[in-house]
Design a protein around this motif. Structure first.
Motif, mmCIF file in Angstrom:
data_model
loop_
_atom_site.group_PDB
_atom_site.id
_atom_site.type_symbol
_atom_site.label_atom_id
_atom_site.label_comp_id
_atom_site.label_asym_id
_atom_site.label_seq_id
_atom_site.Cartn_x
_atom_site.Cartn_y
_atom_site.Cartn_z
ATOM 1 N N GLU A 77 0.828 -1.208 0.000
ATOM 2 C CA GLU A 77 0.000 0.000 0.000
ATOM 3 C C GLU A 77 0.865 1.263 0.000
ATOM 4 O O GLU A 77 1.863 1.314 0.721
ATOM 5 N N GLY A 123 -4.970 2.822 5.220
ATOM 6 C CA GLY A 123 -4.866 3.760 6.353
ATOM 7 C C GLY A 123 -3.426 4.000 6.750
ATOM 8 O O GLY A 123 -2.582 4.305 5.902
ATOM 9 N N LEU A 125 -0.621 2.280 7.611
ATOM 10 C CA LEU A 125 0.526 1.642 6.975
ATOM 11 C C LEU A 125 0.808 2.239 5.597
ATOM 12 O O LEU A 125 1.940 2.572 5.268
ATOM 13 N N LEU A 128 1.960 5.954 5.886
ATOM 14 C CA LEU A 128 3.332 6.015 6.403
ATOM 15 C C LEU A 128 4.328 5.801 5.275
ATOM 16 O O LEU A 128 5.315 6.523 5.137
ATOM 17 N N GLU A 278 -6.271 -4.417 9.168
ATOM 18 C CA GLU A 278 -6.073 -5.222 10.378
ATOM 19 C C GLU A 278 -6.964 -6.455 10.462
ATOM 20 O O GLU A 278 -7.139 -7.021 11.529
ATOM 21 N N GLN A 279 -7.646 -6.842 9.339
ATOM 22 C CA GLN A 279 -8.364 -8.115 9.384
ATOM 23 C C GLN A 279 -7.841 -8.979 8.243
ATOM 24 O O GLN A 279 -7.857 -8.548 7.088
ATOM 25 N N ARG A 286 -5.232 -12.377 -2.819
ATOM 26 C CA ARG A 286 -4.376 -11.497 -1.992
ATOM 27 C C ARG A 286 -2.943 -12.014 -2.007
ATOM 28 O O ARG A 286 -1.982 -11.257 -2.190
ATOM 29 N N HIS A 327 3.110 -8.228 4.513
ATOM 30 C CA HIS A 327 2.438 -8.345 3.215
ATOM 31 C C HIS A 327 3.424 -8.679 2.084
ATOM 32 O O HIS A 327 3.091 -9.457 1.203
ATOM 33 N N THR A 364 1.397 -4.056 13.711
ATOM 34 C CA THR A 364 0.210 -4.388 14.488
ATOM 35 C C THR A 364 0.458 -5.568 15.419
ATOM 36 O O THR A 364 1.251 -6.450 15.100
ATOM 37 N N GLU A 371 -0.544 -12.354 9.400
ATOM 38 C CA GLU A 371 -0.821 -13.162 8.215
ATOM 39 C C GLU A 371 -0.271 -14.577 8.342
ATOM 40 O O GLU A 371 0.888 -14.774 8.712
ATOM 41 N N ASN A 470 7.200 6.076 14.454
ATOM 42 C CA ASN A 470 6.690 6.665 13.210
ATOM 43 C C ASN A 470 6.870 8.183 13.190
ATOM 44 O O ASN A 470 7.054 8.838 14.221
ATOM 45 N N TYR A 559 -11.079 -1.418 18.349
ATOM 46 C CA TYR A 559 -9.960 -1.076 19.256
ATOM 47 C C TYR A 559 -9.678 0.421 19.257
ATOM 48 O O TYR A 559 -9.126 0.964 20.231
ATOM 49 N N LYS A 560 -10.104 1.135 18.182
ATOM 50 C CA LYS A 560 -9.910 2.593 18.137
ATOM 51 C C LYS A 560 -11.029 3.309 18.906
ATOM 52 O O LYS A 560 -10.951 4.485 19.198
ATOM 53 N N GLU A 658 -3.132 0.203 19.635
ATOM 54 C CA GLU A 658 -2.733 1.041 18.501
ATOM 55 C C GLU A 658 -1.204 1.019 18.432
ATOM 56 O O GLU A 658 -0.538 1.557 19.331
ATOM 57 N N GLY A 661 -0.092 4.988 15.612
ATOM 58 C CA GLY A 661 -0.937 6.122 15.229
ATOM 59 C C GLY A 661 -0.038 7.146 14.541
ATOM 60 O O GLY A 661 1.123 7.303 14.904
ATOM 61 N N THR A 662 -0.576 7.825 13.535
ATOM 62 C CA THR A 662 0.151 8.925 12.889
ATOM 63 C C THR A 662 -0.770 10.140 12.781
ATOM 64 O O THR A 662 -0.322 11.286 12.774
HETATM 65 C C1 LIG Z 1 -4.052 -8.564 6.421
HETATM 66 C C2 LIG Z 1 -4.836 -7.332 6.500
HETATM 67 C C3 LIG Z 1 -4.062 -6.180 7.054
HETATM 68 C C4 LIG Z 1 -4.010 -4.987 6.324
HETATM 69 C C5 LIG Z 1 -3.312 -3.912 6.842
HETATM 70 C C6 LIG Z 1 -2.673 -4.034 8.061
HETATM 71 C C7 LIG Z 1 -1.889 -2.843 8.543
HETATM 72 C C8 LIG Z 1 -0.703 -3.258 9.319
HETATM 73 C C9 LIG Z 1 -2.767 -2.042 9.370
HETATM 74 C C10 LIG Z 1 -2.184 -0.668 9.660
HETATM 75 O O1 LIG Z 1 -2.309 0.206 8.867
HETATM 76 N N1 LIG Z 1 -1.595 -0.553 10.863
HETATM 77 C C11 LIG Z 1 -1.296 0.786 11.318
HETATM 78 O O2 LIG Z 1 0.034 1.122 10.904
HETATM 79 C C12 LIG Z 1 0.348 2.471 11.262
HETATM 80 C C13 LIG Z 1 1.707 2.795 10.672
HETATM 81 O O3 LIG Z 1 2.709 2.168 11.380
HETATM 82 C C14 LIG Z 1 0.298 2.677 12.782
HETATM 83 O O4 LIG Z 1 0.544 4.021 13.059
HETATM 84 C C15 LIG Z 1 -1.055 2.251 13.326
HETATM 85 O O5 LIG Z 1 -1.040 2.301 14.725
HETATM 86 C C16 LIG Z 1 -1.410 0.852 12.852
HETATM 87 O O6 LIG Z 1 -2.728 0.503 13.227
HETATM 88 C C17 LIG Z 1 -2.721 -5.203 8.792
HETATM 89 C C18 LIG Z 1 -3.426 -6.298 8.263
#
Ligand SMILES: CCc1ccc([C@H](C)CC(=O)N[C@@H]2O[C@H](CO)[C@@H](O)[C@H](O)[C@H]2O)cc1
Length: 822
Positions: A77, A123, A125, A128, A278-279, A286, A327, A364, A371, A470, A559-560, A658, A661-662
């Motif tokens: 991403e 979001g 990740l 960032l 996060e799911q 994928r 990933h 996370t 995964e 971060n 969780y948020k 969390e 967070g950014t």
């Molecule tokens: C497998 C599905 C999946 C997709 C995306 C993710 C990312 C790791 C989720 C994510 O964006 N995590 C966020 O990453 C940010 C950058 O480091 C942190 O600031 C956030 O706390 C964190 O939730 C996990 C699992």
């Protein structure tokens, strides 16, 4: 050397105006009377692109000539946001372009708003990764961002009758002026099939992979210009296509669909971004996406390496590859395959190069986000990689057994293979074993990683672990998003803070300068008025810019705890209903965020917020002392006017959940005060800005663990706290759902029976803290002082600082200044 015609890089207003007109005529094939706004946007975009190609080609040429070490940031991403304005700011030509556009009788902001943002991320990740690309270019670090060119990015969000509705993100429908296709660098990617061993002519046993599908990967390059430097790095995103997009024989026998089957099947791989945050969904497509862009990227690196006459044994000296979470972790097995099967390197050398090349960042702790892929799927899709992973695991466990003899539990916990159920490959374990560096994204998160999820790895090789808190780029999140505040700050301390954020500390000396404080407050007011207008346009809701703007903007997730925020709103509402003369600070509660389409509870949370808003916003007893707004389609474009407009930043996740967070950093850097738990980077923000300038509440991560271990019964809190009970009962009564007592039952039942994220345990502390916030906001002068001190002390949270740490501790790369040759 490359010769460039000046008119395509000239920066005089007349030259710029002619360039825009020329691009409209020659590129868009339009003349003014028939040109659409988008035609003018594209003409402007091409004009700006011409002015950065010079940087770009000189950068590539310098890197090739100096054979530099390059950082390769592998991420599924990249949430880049719109390019135009960011490129203007980094090139330092915004005012010129704005003047040229206005002299052509066009509205600059209207053209900027034409750009479809590339929403190639979910979001934190993904964003960032984008901030890090901006910092690497600005710090003149040779870098390539490798990812996937999804045809459809994150869905656009509409709110209909309070519910989220997902709209396909057709971001490419009018073309993308910021990318250049590079079919000449296309590569082939294998999938499926089986492996066979053979003996090569020197009598060595070798393995070959006989795939049953071959996909073509085509790179599309986007320039990443640094701020006020000559560097323009590259974001290389891969698109999947069929080797044969049309099978004539099949067509000839009348099987028209069969003729394009392969085309559709192949292109599917990069068709759409998985909208889960996060799911895990564990879908085959994928894994195909992950392997596809990873194989393309590694083949590209090997081509680049060999093209400069290097041999592969120096590969890790020329490439520092960062895995953005698990990933892209399949890259470890893929590099081994490319070095051993295709370049005939022996295992030991290949492994040493691999381990030295890779770094792994974990984002996370949530178990459901870690995964793991079933052996069945792995064997079907990537049979050779599974063999290699087995061999990596065998050799790894041999080393573990030596260090921890007879400790089979530890062996099982460390193994790359999860032997339970369908048996799985644990991608985080592959990433840890195959990388020389492992890091978390905030001090608390890295500590929890070492004490929980990756404990056994930390005990095995503690030297691999480090923290990299971060950061965010001050270019997009201050200069671009908040030009008024930027101007005020520059008027006081100059502009070098934009590249050296620690210099913001100089603002402390003005905290008692009443004129400065007045200006500071005035700017916040103006920015809030701007947001109020946007809110009116997008939702029809009229908000009071003098009220306290209390904002929670991030992906919707339990969780948020957006629903804890909603409980505060209902509690305050109940207070005012019981005591209409209560003297409260008028508040505008603003929410923004998308829910993963399959995440029902998150969607219900959006509905709850909108349902509560519907009642509160129209209740005459409240008379505008409270307004609740759900701002639709929260993305980078909409985040830019939202962060600067906040008085209060909601960072209320359950402690320990969390990672960092950014958004918390972006709000604080724009003068918002934070109400938050000791979670993720909130801990470090509070340390930097001072506990007295931070509204802290809630259990700590350790207390959360203790309470869970001791046994947590949320119903006890419900029964013992009348305000909490009243709020939950009001929801259950159907008061916010037109009398429907069933609608929110899944949410209230989950809270009453499980409350996995301890909302009830933190409720009273949160409510009390919100009272302190209202109290503090009454003293505007002091609030402004706290706001100035917040900004002054946020220097640490620049993505430049984070990147410098990665360069020093993990990548071992140095800046390479670029000379612009004529
Ligand atoms: C497998 C599905 C999946 C997709 C995306 C993710 C990312 C790791 C989720 C994510 O964006 N995590 C966020 O990453 C940010 C950058 O480091 C942190 O600031 C956030 O706390 C964190 O939730 C996990 C699992």
């Amino acid at each position: 050397s490359i010769v460039v015609e000046d008119d395509r890089t000239g920066l005089s207003i007349t030259t710029l105006k002619r360039a825009i007109a020329d691009n409209l005529f020659y590129n868009q094939g339009k003349f003014p009377t028939i040109a659409s706004k988008n035609d003018y946007y594209l003409a402007l975009a091409y004009t700006v692109r011409d002015r950065l190609v010079h940087h770009w080609l000189n950068t590539v040429q310098t890197y090739l000539k100096q054979e530099v070490k390059v950082v390769c940031y592998l991420s599924a991403e990249f949430l880049m946001g719109p390019h135009l304005n960011n490129n203007l700011i980094n090139l330092g030509i915004e005012s010129r372009i704005r003047q040229a556009v206005e002299e052509l009788g066009l509205d600059f902001q209207e053209l900027v708003d034409q750009e479809e943002e590339p929403g190639l991320g979910n979001g934190g990740l993904g964003r960032l990764a984008a901030c890090y690309l901006d910092s690497m270019a600005t710090l003149e670090i040779p870098a390539i961002g490798y990812g996937i060119r999804y045809e459809f990015g994150i869905f656009d969000q509409e709110i209909r009758d309070g519910w989220q509705v997902e709209i396909t993100d057709k971001w490419l429908q009018y073309g993308n002026p910021w990318e250049i296709a590079r079919p000449e660098y296309s590569v082939q990617v294998n999938l499926g099939g089986h492996t066979e061993t053979y003996v090569d002519r020197d009598g060595n046993y070798r393995v070959r992979w006989l795939p049953d599908r071959v996909i073509k990967g085509i790179p599309y390059d986007t320039p990443i210009v640094g701020y006020q430097v000559n560097t323009a790095n590259t974001l290389r995103l891969w698109k999947a296509e069929a080797i044969e997009s049309f099978n004539f024989q099949t067509f000839n026998i009348g099987n028209y669909y069969g003729a394009v089957n392969e085309k559709i099947y192949s292109e599917n791989i990069t068709k759409v971004l998985y909208p889960n945050d996060e799911q895990l969904q564990g879908k085959q497509l994928r894994l195909e996406q992950q392997y596809f862009f990873v194989s393309c990227s590694l083949q590209d690196m090997i081509r680049l390496h060999l093209s400069t006459g290097n041999s592969l044994d120096t590969f890790d000296g020329k490439f520092a590859i960062q895995l953005n979470d698990t990933h892209p972790a399949i890259a470890i097995a893929e590099l081994m395959r490319l070095l051993i099967d295709e370049r005939f390197m022996d295992w030991e050398q290949a492994w040493s190069i691999t381990e030295k090349s890779f770094g792994y960042t974990n984002h996370t702790l949530l178990p459901e986000a870690l995964e793991k892929w079933s052996l069945e799927l792995f064997n079907r899709l990537l049979p050779r990689h599974l063999e290699i992973i087995y061999e990596i695991n065998r050799r790894f466990l041999d080393r573990v057994r030596i260090k921890y003899p007879q400790d089979n539990d530890k062996l099982a916990r460390l193994s790359l293979i999860d032997e339970t159920g369908a048996r799985y490959v644990r991608m985080a374990h592959l990433a840890c074993v195959g990388s020389h560096a492992i890091n978390g994204v905030a001090e608390l998160h890295t500590h929890l990683l070492q004490q929980t999820v990756l404990k056994d790895f930390y005990q095995l090789f503690p030297e691999k672990f480090s923290n990299k808190t971060n950061g965010v780029t001050p270019r997009r999140w201050m200069v671009l998003s908040n030009p008024r505040l930027t101007k005020l700050i520059c008027s006081k301390i100059g502009d070098s803070w934009i590249k050296n954020l620690d210099e913001l500390r100089k603002l402390e000396q003005f905290v008692d300068d009443s004129a400065f404080c007045q200006q500071w407050q005035q700017i916040k007011q103006e920015v809030k008025q701007d947001l109020a207008i946007r809110i009116r346009q997008r939702t029809g809701i009229i908000v009071n810019p003098n009220s306290l703007f209390d904002i929670q903007a991030k992906r919707i997730h339990e969780y948020k705890r957006q629903h804890l925020n909603a409980l505060h709103i209902i509690t305050l509402y109940n207070c005012l209903k019981q005591n209409p003369n209560l003297d409260v600070i008028p508040r505008t509660f603003i929410f923004g965020g998308k829910a993963a389409p399959g995440y029902w509870m998150a969607k219900l949370m959006i509905k709850l917020i909108n349902s509560v808003g519907e009642i509160v916003n129209q209740d005459p007893d409240i008379c505008d002392r409270m307004k609740v707004v759900f701002f639709p389609d929260y993305n980078v474009t909409n985040a830019q006017p939202i962060y600067p407009a906040a008085d209060l930043s909601e960072q209320i996740s359950t402690a320990g959940k969390e990672a960092s967070g950014t958004g918390n950093m972006k709000f604080s850097l724009n003068g918002a005060l934070t109400i938050g738990t000791l979670d993720g980077a909130n801990v470090e923000i509070r340390e930097e800005v001072g506990a007295e300038n931070f509204f802290l509440f809630g259990l700590t991560a350790a207390e959360v663990q203790q309470l869970k271990t001791k046994g947590y019964n949320p119903r006890d809190y419900y029964n013992s706290n009348p305000q909490l009970k009243a709020a939950i009962d009001l929801i259950n009564s159907g008061f916010f759902s037109h009398g429907d007592t069933e609608l929110f039952k899944p949410l209230t039942e989950s809270l009453l029976n499980y409350d996995p994220y301890l909302l009830f345990a933190d409720y009273q502390s949160y409510i009390d803290c919100q009272k302190k916030v209202s109290q503090a906001f009454r003293d505007r002068a002091n609030w402004t002082k706290m706001s100035i001190l917040n900004v002054a002390r946020m220097g640490k949270f620049s993505s430049d600082r984070a990147i410098k740490e990665y360069c020093r501790d993990i990548w071992n790369v140095a800046p390479v200044p670029i000379e612009l040759e004529d």
